[in-house]
Design a protein around this motif. Structure first.
Motif, mmCIF file in Angstrom:
data_model
loop_
_atom_site.group_PDB
_atom_site.id
_atom_site.type_symbol
_atom_site.label_atom_id
_atom_site.label_comp_id
_atom_site.label_asym_id
_atom_site.label_seq_id
_atom_site.Cartn_x
_atom_site.Cartn_y
_atom_site.Cartn_z
ATOM 1 N N ASP A 194 2.478 1.648 -3.494
ATOM 2 C CA ASP A 194 1.512 2.156 -4.483
ATOM 3 C C ASP A 194 1.194 3.632 -4.242
ATOM 4 O OD1 ASP A 194 1.436 -0.345 -5.582
ATOM 5 O OD2 ASP A 194 -0.366 -0.972 -4.485
ATOM 6 N N MET A 195 1.114 4.012 -2.975
ATOM 7 C CA MET A 195 0.780 5.401 -2.664
ATOM 8 C C MET A 195 1.880 6.344 -3.116
ATOM 9 S SD MET A 195 0.193 7.218 1.030
ATOM 10 C CE MET A 195 1.931 7.060 1.379
ATOM 11 N N ILE A 196 3.145 6.000 -2.793
ATOM 12 C CA ILE A 196 4.217 6.919 -3.161
ATOM 13 C C ILE A 196 4.460 6.926 -4.667
ATOM 14 C CG2 ILE A 196 6.169 5.318 -2.958
ATOM 15 C CD1 ILE A 196 7.673 7.599 -1.528
ATOM 16 N N GLU B 160 0.829 -1.206 0.000
ATOM 17 C CA GLU B 160 0.000 0.000 0.000
ATOM 18 C C GLU B 160 0.863 1.256 0.000
ATOM 19 O OE1 GLU B 160 -0.200 -2.432 2.114
ATOM 20 O OE2 GLU B 160 -2.072 -3.466 1.570
ATOM 21 N N LEU B 161 1.946 1.237 0.786
ATOM 22 C CA LEU B 161 2.825 2.404 0.818
ATOM 23 C C LEU B 161 3.546 2.585 -0.508
ATOM 24 C CD1 LEU B 161 4.409 2.180 4.381
ATOM 25 C CD2 LEU B 161 2.600 3.697 3.590
ATOM 26 N N SER C 67 2.163 6.802 -6.833
ATOM 27 C CA SER C 67 1.116 7.616 -7.441
ATOM 28 C C SER C 67 1.547 9.067 -7.606
ATOM 29 C CB SER C 67 -0.154 7.549 -6.587
ATOM 30 O OG SER C 67 0.051 8.139 -5.314
#
Length: 283
Positions: free
Chosen positions: A180-182, A177-178, A184
């Motif tokens: 994918d978030m960064i 999740e981290l 983005s």
């Protein structure tokens, strides 16, 4: 862009703060007894060992098991006569561990971030872990003339794989999740390393350091015994050749104390560096 706004009133905040303070106090109180229990258990074990030494020394010759008083007198003698050898060993240990840490972290990061070179670096590290420490010591004697180069080489090739593999596992353990978030935000590779990977692997670096300290002390003593005439290992070899088991045990107790002190220092640095991280307690 929506921004979350804290709508809690001030009286509610003060009430919440008053409720949190006792809970924080309870958590702190729980941590302190655990540390005190560890210290108490260590003291009990030391006392039991000293009593066992004293009892055994009354039934066997001194060259097999000297009394704690004899070992203490030998330790006092060594403390005033051999501080240079202690300093040399500590410098060798510190330099070797720091350089092995830096090199191992770089290799671990390369393994985690560059898939093209990962199989080759991983193969080198795995092969290194399969080579016995004694083989590296004998190879160092053939390859290097300078004793300092021998000891540095031995400790580097033995300690480096621990850091490389643990850092690599730390990179692999990044939450998806981290990542994918960064991603983005379309960051550069340096930004991913700085803001995501490095903060995540700090805990793995400290864990590895705590794991290898005792092993590194044993290896530097062994390397000094084989490849050097200066240092604690060389002095222990001299004590063995002159049948001074009291000095051998005195050096051994000193190394145990050194290991405990270094572990405490690393634990303190870990708490300072990771004070932002909440600790979970399993009942």
């Amino acid at each position: 862009m929506s921004i979350a706004v804290d709508r809690t009133s001030r009286p509610e905040r003060s009430v919440a703060a008053e409720l949190v303070k006792p809970l924080a106090g309870v958590a702190a109180a729980r941590k302190n007894p655990e540390g005190r229990r560890d210290i108490f258990a260590t003291c009990v074990v030391v006392i039991v060992l000293l009593v066992a030494m004293e009892i055994t020394s009354r039934f066997v010759p001194d060259y097999i098991m000297p009394s704690p008083v004899t070992v203490w007198n030998a330790a006092r003698e060594l403390f005033f006569s051999d501080p240079y050898h202690v300093a040399v060993t500590l410098v060798r240990l510190a330099i070797s561990v720091v350089i092995a840490m830096v090199a191992g972290v770089l290799i671990g990061l390369a393994m985690g971030m560059f898939p093209s070179v990962r199989p080759y670096l991983k193969a080198i590290v795995v092969i290194d872990t399969g080579i016995p420490a004694l083989s590296w010591m004998l190879i160092a004697v053939f390859w290097f003339k300078n004793p300092e180069s021998r000891i540095f080489f031995i400790l580097l090739v033995i300690l480096l794989p621990f850091y490389a593999l643990n850092v690599y596992e730390g990179v692999r353990a990044l939450p998806k999740e981290l990542v994918d978030m960064i991603e983005s935000f379309r960051p550069s590779r340096w930004q991913v390393l700085r803001y995501l990977i490095l903060p995540h692997i700090v805990a793995y670096i400290f864990l590895t350091t705590k794991s290898v300290i005792g092993y590194a002390i044993r290896m530097v003593i062994f390397a000094e015994l084989v490849a050097s005439a200066v240092g604690i290992g060389a002095r222990m070899n001299l004590a063995q050749s002159t049948f001074r088991i009291d000095q051998v045990l005195a050096w051994t107790f000193f190394l145990v104390i050194l290991n405990l002190l270094l572990q405490a220092i690393v634990n303190g640095l870990e708490k300072i560096s990771l004070k932002w991280r909440a600790e979970a307690t399993v009942r």
